[in-house]
Write a protein that holds these residues in place. Structure first.
Motif, PDB file in Angstrom:
ATOM      1  N   TRP A 152     -13.936 -54.542  -6.853  1.00  0.00           N
ATOM      2  CA  TRP A 152     -13.278 -53.770  -5.794  1.00  0.00           C
ATOM      3  C   TRP A 152     -12.202 -52.835  -6.327  1.00  0.00           C
ATOM      4  CZ3 TRP A 152     -14.401 -53.577  -0.617  1.00  0.00           C
ATOM      5  CH2 TRP A 152     -15.429 -54.442  -0.188  1.00  0.00           C
ATOM      6  N   ALA A 153     -11.818 -52.982  -7.585  1.00  0.00           N
ATOM      7  CA  ALA A 153     -10.718 -52.182  -8.117  1.00  0.00           C
ATOM      8  C   ALA A 153     -10.913 -50.678  -7.878  1.00  0.00           C
ATOM      9  CB  ALA A 153     -10.525 -52.482  -9.598  1.00  0.00           C
ATOM     10  N   PRO A 154     -12.097 -50.103  -8.146  1.00  0.00           N
ATOM     11  CA  PRO A 154     -12.254 -48.664  -7.923  1.00  0.00           C
ATOM     12  C   PRO A 154     -12.130 -48.247  -6.463  1.00  0.00           C
ATOM     13  CG  PRO A 154     -13.941 -49.495  -9.414  1.00  0.00           C
ATOM     14  CD  PRO A 154     -13.270 -50.686  -8.802  1.00  0.00           C
ATOM     15  N   VAL A 155     -12.510 -49.125  -5.535  1.00  0.00           N
ATOM     16  CA  VAL A 155     -12.426 -48.788  -4.110  1.00  0.00           C
ATOM     17  C   VAL A 155     -10.991 -48.463  -3.728  1.00  0.00           C
ATOM     18  CG1 VAL A 155     -12.809 -49.604  -1.756  1.00  0.00           C
ATOM     19  CG2 VAL A 155     -14.391 -50.261  -3.571  1.00  0.00           C
ATOM     20  N   PHE A 156     -10.073 -49.309  -4.128  1.00  0.00           N
ATOM     21  CA  PHE A 156      -8.675 -49.114  -3.756  1.00  0.00           C
ATOM     22  C   PHE A 156      -8.102 -47.870  -4.417  1.00  0.00           C
ATOM     23  CE2 PHE A 156      -9.291 -53.812  -3.434  1.00  0.00           C
ATOM     24  CZ  PHE A 156      -9.243 -53.875  -2.048  1.00  0.00           C
ATOM     25  N   ALA A 157      -8.544 -47.563  -5.630  1.00  0.00           N
ATOM     26  CA  ALA A 157      -8.059 -46.359  -6.312  1.00  0.00           C
ATOM     27  C   ALA A 157      -8.585 -45.093  -5.645  1.00  0.00           C
ATOM     28  CB  ALA A 157      -8.475 -46.395  -7.785  1.00  0.00           C
ATOM     29  N   ILE A 158      -9.857 -45.099  -5.264  1.00  0.00           N
ATOM     30  CA  ILE A 158     -10.493 -43.905  -4.696  1.00  0.00           C
ATOM     31  C   ILE A 158     -10.049 -43.649  -3.260  1.00  0.00           C
ATOM     32  CG2 ILE A 158     -12.746 -42.971  -3.958  1.00  0.00           C
ATOM     33  CD1 ILE A 158     -13.939 -44.360  -6.446  1.00  0.00           C
ATOM     34  N   SER A 159      -9.737 -44.719  -2.522  1.00  0.00           N
ATOM     35  CA  SER A 159      -9.519 -44.602  -1.071  1.00  0.00           C
ATOM     36  C   SER A 159      -8.055 -44.729  -0.654  1.00  0.00           C
ATOM     37  CB  SER A 159     -10.353 -45.667  -0.353  1.00  0.00           C
ATOM     38  OG  SER A 159     -11.713 -45.565  -0.692  1.00  0.00           O
ATOM     39  N   THR A 160      -7.119 -44.501  -1.562  1.00  0.00           N
ATOM     40  CA  THR A 160      -5.705 -44.654  -1.209  1.00  0.00           C
ATOM     41  C   THR A 160      -5.280 -43.701  -0.094  1.00  0.00           C
ATOM     42  OG1 THR A 160      -5.157 -43.159  -3.042  1.00  0.00           O
ATOM     43  CG2 THR A 160      -4.984 -45.524  -3.467  1.00  0.00           C
ATOM     44  N   HIS A 161      -5.943 -42.543   0.021  1.00  0.00           N
ATOM     45  CA  HIS A 161      -5.577 -41.559   1.047  1.00  0.00           C
ATOM     46  C   HIS A 161      -6.201 -41.880   2.400  1.00  0.00           C
ATOM     47  CE1 HIS A 161      -9.508 -40.434  -0.416  1.00  0.00           C
ATOM     48  NE2 HIS A 161      -9.643 -39.518   0.537  1.00  0.00           N
ATOM     49  N   LEU A 162      -7.038 -42.907   2.469  1.00  0.00           N
ATOM     50  CA  LEU A 162      -7.716 -43.290   3.718  1.00  0.00           C
ATOM     51  C   LEU A 162      -7.124 -44.615   4.194  1.00  0.00           C
ATOM     52  CD1 LEU A 162     -11.375 -42.494   2.576  1.00  0.00           C
ATOM     53  CD2 LEU A 162      -9.906 -41.050   4.015  1.00  0.00           C
ATOM     54  N   ALA A 163      -6.142 -44.534   5.083  1.00  0.00           N
ATOM     55  CA  ALA A 163      -5.382 -45.724   5.470  1.00  0.00           C
ATOM     56  C   ALA A 163      -6.253 -46.770   6.147  1.00  0.00           C
ATOM     57  CB  ALA A 163      -4.227 -45.321   6.387  1.00  0.00           C
ATOM     58  N   LEU A 164      -7.119 -46.342   7.085  1.00  0.00           N
ATOM     59  CA  LEU A 164      -7.944 -47.300   7.823  1.00  0.00           C
ATOM     60  C   LEU A 164      -8.994 -47.924   6.911  1.00  0.00           C
ATOM     61  CD1 LEU A 164      -8.575 -48.642  10.527  1.00  0.00           C
ATOM     62  CD2 LEU A 164     -10.087 -46.687  11.059  1.00  0.00           C
ATOM     63  N   TRP A 165      -9.659 -47.093   6.093  1.00  0.00           N
ATOM     64  CA  TRP A 165     -10.655 -47.617   5.158  1.00  0.00           C
ATOM     65  C   TRP A 165     -10.009 -48.592   4.191  1.00  0.00           C
ATOM     66  CZ3 TRP A 165     -15.935 -46.693   5.099  1.00  0.00           C
ATOM     67  CH2 TRP A 165     -16.627 -47.187   3.985  1.00  0.00           C
ATOM     68  N   SER A 166      -8.826 -48.256   3.700  1.00  0.00           N
ATOM     69  CA  SER A 166      -8.126 -49.134   2.753  1.00  0.00           C
ATOM     70  C   SER A 166      -7.741 -50.448   3.412  1.00  0.00           C
ATOM     71  CB  SER A 166      -6.874 -48.432   2.217  1.00  0.00           C
ATOM     72  OG  SER A 166      -7.221 -47.298   1.442  1.00  0.00           O
ATOM     73  N   ALA A 167      -7.326 -50.397   4.677  1.00  0.00           N
ATOM     74  CA  ALA A 167      -6.965 -51.627   5.392  1.00  0.00           C
ATOM     75  C   ALA A 167      -8.175 -52.523   5.584  1.00  0.00           C
ATOM     76  CB  ALA A 167      -6.346 -51.279   6.745  1.00  0.00           C
ATOM     77  N   ALA A 168      -9.314 -51.910   5.931  1.00  0.00           N
ATOM     78  CA  ALA A 168     -10.539 -52.693   6.105  1.00  0.00           C
ATOM     79  C   ALA A 168     -10.989 -53.285   4.772  1.00  0.00           C
ATOM     80  CB  ALA A 168     -11.639 -51.819   6.698  1.00  0.00           C
ATOM     81  N   ALA A 169     -10.922 -52.495   3.709  1.00  0.00           N
ATOM     82  CA  ALA A 169     -11.325 -52.983   2.387  1.00  0.00           C
ATOM     83  C   ALA A 169     -10.418 -54.124   1.927  1.00  0.00           C
ATOM     84  CB  ALA A 169     -11.290 -51.844   1.376  1.00  0.00           C
ATOM     85  N   SER A 170      -9.129 -54.001   2.193  1.00  0.00           N
ATOM     86  CA  SER A 170      -8.175 -55.051   1.796  1.00  0.00           C
ATOM     87  C   SER A 170      -8.454 -56.347   2.545  1.00  0.00           C
ATOM     88  CB  SER A 170      -6.747 -54.589   2.061  1.00  0.00           C
ATOM     89  OG  SER A 170      -6.414 -53.481   1.249  1.00  0.00           O
TER      90      SER A 170
END
Length: 273
Positions: A152-170
């Motif tokens: 999952w490490a790349p997901v959080f790096a790539i999606s930092t500008h997407l607050a909702l996507w990042s919250a769902a991924a977290s």
């Protein structure tokens, strides 16, 4: 999917909806998995063991690689998943695949395999090196062991500008982690292979990217399957807002960014015994 005493509970469940989600996900992942298996040298006439077959997607992919002269044996613990896998194989008229209900340490097959493979299975096992060691004993000398697992490490790096996507991924990451699975198993494969007595594996990582509705809906689909586990773990869905409108809001967020988002990275590893 493995659901026995030697594995963490499968947090995504075994409902009909989850089976359909797995099939949709597998269609996206098939090119990545096929590239790994071809690079590992899996081909016509070979006998291949598929560990944790679920509803059969990896086994069916391998069946086409090995052709009519080859054979695929899929190991799965969950009877509902096996029933679905067998029905799909029959519908596809693949006669070189069979599924066996078995735990990972009780695989009832004494004839050596040319390869052992799996996708998103080691992450659910408390001692993946021990399982890999046991499975590798069923592979002939010179045979192949090839597995794909997430990071999952790349997901959080790539999606930092997407607050909702990042919250769902977290939330997804934390739910899987608290379910005693390893969401970073992909990055552990290099070590796990060697702990299992195999050579250091060849490695690759691919990160699916996209902005189309089907790609973005993957997040919502996974969240739906995880929802009972999220509630059982007393984790909060509050940051995601109205759950029923989550797909539309995820799509709007990505569209407003004039960019794309990512799934988890898919890490592949293979070695010859």
């Amino acid at each position: 999917m493995i659901t026995n005493g030697s594995a963490s509970p499968y947090a995504l469940g075994s409902t009909d909806a989850e089976h359909e989600r797995l099939i949709r996900q597998a269609a996206r992942l098939a090119p990545l998995t096929e590239r790994l298996f071809r690079e590992a040298g899996i081909g016509p006439g070979e006998r291949v063991l598929d560990l944790g077959s679920g509803v059969g997607d990896v086994a069916m992919l391998v069946a086409r690689l090995v052709g009519p002269s080859g054979e695929v044996v899929g190991i799965e613990r969950d009877p509902r998943s096996i029933a679905r896998a067998r029905a799909r194989v029959a519908e596809a008229d693949l006669r070189n695949v069979r599924f066996v209900q078995s735990g990972v340490f009780q695989i009832p097959d004494s004839k050596p395999f040319d390869a052992a493979v799996g996708r998103f299975i080691l992450m659910w096992l408390p001692d993946p090196a021990s399982v890999l060691r046991s499975v590798s004993l069923l592979v002939r000398p010179g045979g192949v062991v090839a597995f794909q697992e997430p990071s999952w490490a790349p997901v959080f790096a790539i999606s930092t500008h997407l607050a909702l996507w990042s919250a769902a991924a977290s939330l997804m990451y934390e739910t899987i982690r608290r379910s005693k699975a390893n969401p970073e198993m992909g990055l552990a494969l290099y070590r796990i292979f060697q702990e299992a007595g195999l050579p250091a594996p060849a490695m690759q990582m691919e990160v699916p990217l996209g902005d189309d509705p089907d790609f973005i809906r993957w997040m919502y689909d996974v969240m739906c399957s995880l929802r009972p586990q999220i509630q059982q773990l007393n984790l909060s869905l509050e940051k995601l807002g109205d759950f029923d409108t989550l797909p539309e809001r995820l799509q709007a967020e990505v569209a407003a960014s004039n960019g794309f988002t990512s799934w988890m990275a898919i890490v592949g590893a293979w070695a010859r015994k």
